[in-house]
Design a protein around this motif. Sequence first.
Motif, PDB file in Angstrom:
ATOM      1  N   VAL A 126       0.824  -1.206   0.000  1.00 45.38           N
ATOM      2  CA  VAL A 126       0.000   0.000   0.000  1.00 45.38           C
ATOM      3  C   VAL A 126       0.863   1.264   0.000  1.00 45.38           C
ATOM      4  N   THR A 127       2.034   1.152  -0.599  1.00 39.95           N
ATOM      5  CA  THR A 127       2.847   2.342  -0.875  1.00 39.95           C
ATOM      6  C   THR A 127       3.411   2.278  -2.292  1.00 39.95           C
ATOM      7  N   ARG A 128       3.022   1.276  -3.056  1.00 34.81           N
ATOM      8  CA  ARG A 128       3.665   1.074  -4.361  1.00 34.81           C
ATOM      9  C   ARG A 128       3.382   2.215  -5.331  1.00 34.81           C
ATOM     10  N   HIS A 129       2.166   2.765  -5.322  1.00 35.01           N
ATOM     11  CA  HIS A 129       1.877   3.883  -6.220  1.00 35.01           C
ATOM     12  C   HIS A 129       2.593   5.155  -5.758  1.00 35.01           C
ATOM     13  N   LEU A 130       2.697   5.331  -4.451  1.00 36.59           N
ATOM     14  CA  LEU A 130       3.462   6.462  -3.928  1.00 36.59           C
ATOM     15  C   LEU A 130       4.923   6.342  -4.362  1.00 36.59           C
ATOM     16  N   TYR A 131       5.451   5.128  -4.253  1.00 38.86           N
ATOM     17  CA  TYR A 131       6.852   4.893  -4.603  1.00 38.86           C
ATOM     18  C   TYR A 131       7.086   5.097  -6.099  1.00 38.86           C
ATOM     19  N   PHE A 132       6.152   4.606  -6.931  1.00 38.08           N
ATOM     20  CA  PHE A 132       6.268   4.804  -8.380  1.00 38.08           C
ATOM     21  C   PHE A 132       6.269   6.295  -8.719  1.00 38.08           C
ATOM     22  N   ALA A 133       5.403   7.043  -8.068  1.00 38.31           N
ATOM     23  CA  ALA A 133       5.310   8.479  -8.328  1.00 38.31           C
ATOM     24  C   ALA A 133       6.612   9.183  -7.966  1.00 38.31           C
ATOM     25  N   ALA A 154      -3.987   9.142  -3.659  1.00 41.88           N
ATOM     26  CA  ALA A 154      -4.867   9.564  -2.566  1.00 41.88           C
ATOM     27  C   ALA A 154      -5.459   8.365  -1.840  1.00 41.88           C
ATOM     28  N   GLU A 155      -5.740   7.298  -2.579  1.00 41.27           N
ATOM     29  CA  GLU A 155      -6.298   6.100  -1.955  1.00 41.27           C
ATOM     30  C   GLU A 155      -5.310   5.501  -0.958  1.00 41.27           C
ATOM     31  N   GLU A 156      -4.036   5.490  -1.328  1.00 42.02           N
ATOM     32  CA  GLU A 156      -3.032   4.949  -0.410  1.00 42.02           C
ATOM     33  C   GLU A 156      -2.846   5.864   0.799  1.00 42.02           C
ATOM     34  N   LEU A 157      -2.851   7.162   0.575  1.00 40.19           N
ATOM     35  CA  LEU A 157      -2.743   8.100   1.694  1.00 40.19           C
ATOM     36  C   LEU A 157      -3.933   7.957   2.636  1.00 40.19           C
ATOM     37  N   ARG A 158      -5.102   7.785   2.064  1.00 36.75           N
ATOM     38  CA  ARG A 158      -6.307   7.635   2.880  1.00 36.75           C
ATOM     39  C   ARG A 158      -6.254   6.333   3.682  1.00 36.75           C
ATOM     40  N   PHE A 159      -5.717   5.278   3.068  1.00 32.89           N
ATOM     41  CA  PHE A 159      -5.575   4.004   3.784  1.00 32.89           C
ATOM     42  C   PHE A 159      -4.720   4.180   5.032  1.00 32.89           C
ATOM     43  N   TRP A 160      -3.571   4.849   4.889  1.00 30.60           N
ATOM     44  CA  TRP A 160      -2.679   5.022   6.035  1.00 30.60           C
ATOM     45  C   TRP A 160      -3.270   5.972   7.063  1.00 30.60           C
ATOM     46  N   SER A 161      -4.032   6.932   6.610  1.00 30.54           N
ATOM     47  CA  SER A 161      -4.696   7.832   7.545  1.00 30.54           C
ATOM     48  C   SER A 161      -5.693   7.072   8.417  1.00 30.54           C
TER      49      SER A 161
END
Length: 217
Positions: A126-133, A154-161
């Motif tokens: 749940v950080t792979r898209h953040l990492y790709f970016a 945003a979906e990954e950020l919302r998950f961690w939030s």
Amino acid sequence: MVKYLRENGVDIMFYLDDGLGMSEGYSECQNISEFIRSSLELAGFLINEHKSIFDPVQCLKWLGLIWDSVIFILAVSKRRLNDTKESLDNILKKVPIISARQLAQFTGRIIHTCMSPVMRTVTSLVTRHLYFAIENTKSWDSVFDIAYTKCVLAEELRFWSDSLTNLNQKKFVNDTSSNIVMYSDAGNLAACALTVEVNEKVCHSTWREYDKNMSST
């Protein structure tokens, strides 16, 4: 030194110059502690008494993790968890415009600090898209314009939030009994899952164009 201690029956872990020893009972643990101390001194090591704990305890912080043998859990320390929350809060306050530097700081704290031993593979999944970016930016000052309700970032950020605090616990002893049996499958266009003996719930979804391009097959 590690080999010597283990050859003498000491259950001990080392990471660089940080060590953690353990035993079943207090008296045995005390004897092991005294043996480790004397062995280090005889080998010529200078012990940092301020940072060392030679009296047996059942809960301590080691390598940024809380090791609790009373309730048998492993957890990220409060300071590191709060630092990660602060990084995330700083990002969410600036949505939809956020910088690559901010994303890298938060993602690094999730993946490369002590989160992984506790939260396991979810830190990578749940950080792979953040990492790709982050990998595809030209500089740390590059910015992203994201829609918090639609973008995969945003979906990954919302998950961690929503989940960061709840995920901060791992049991030493795993319960191997199955609570839910699930069958799932995915194709080029959609995915589906079925739970068995739990009201037989069915979940299904079609892939967005972006998701189709992310397939490893």
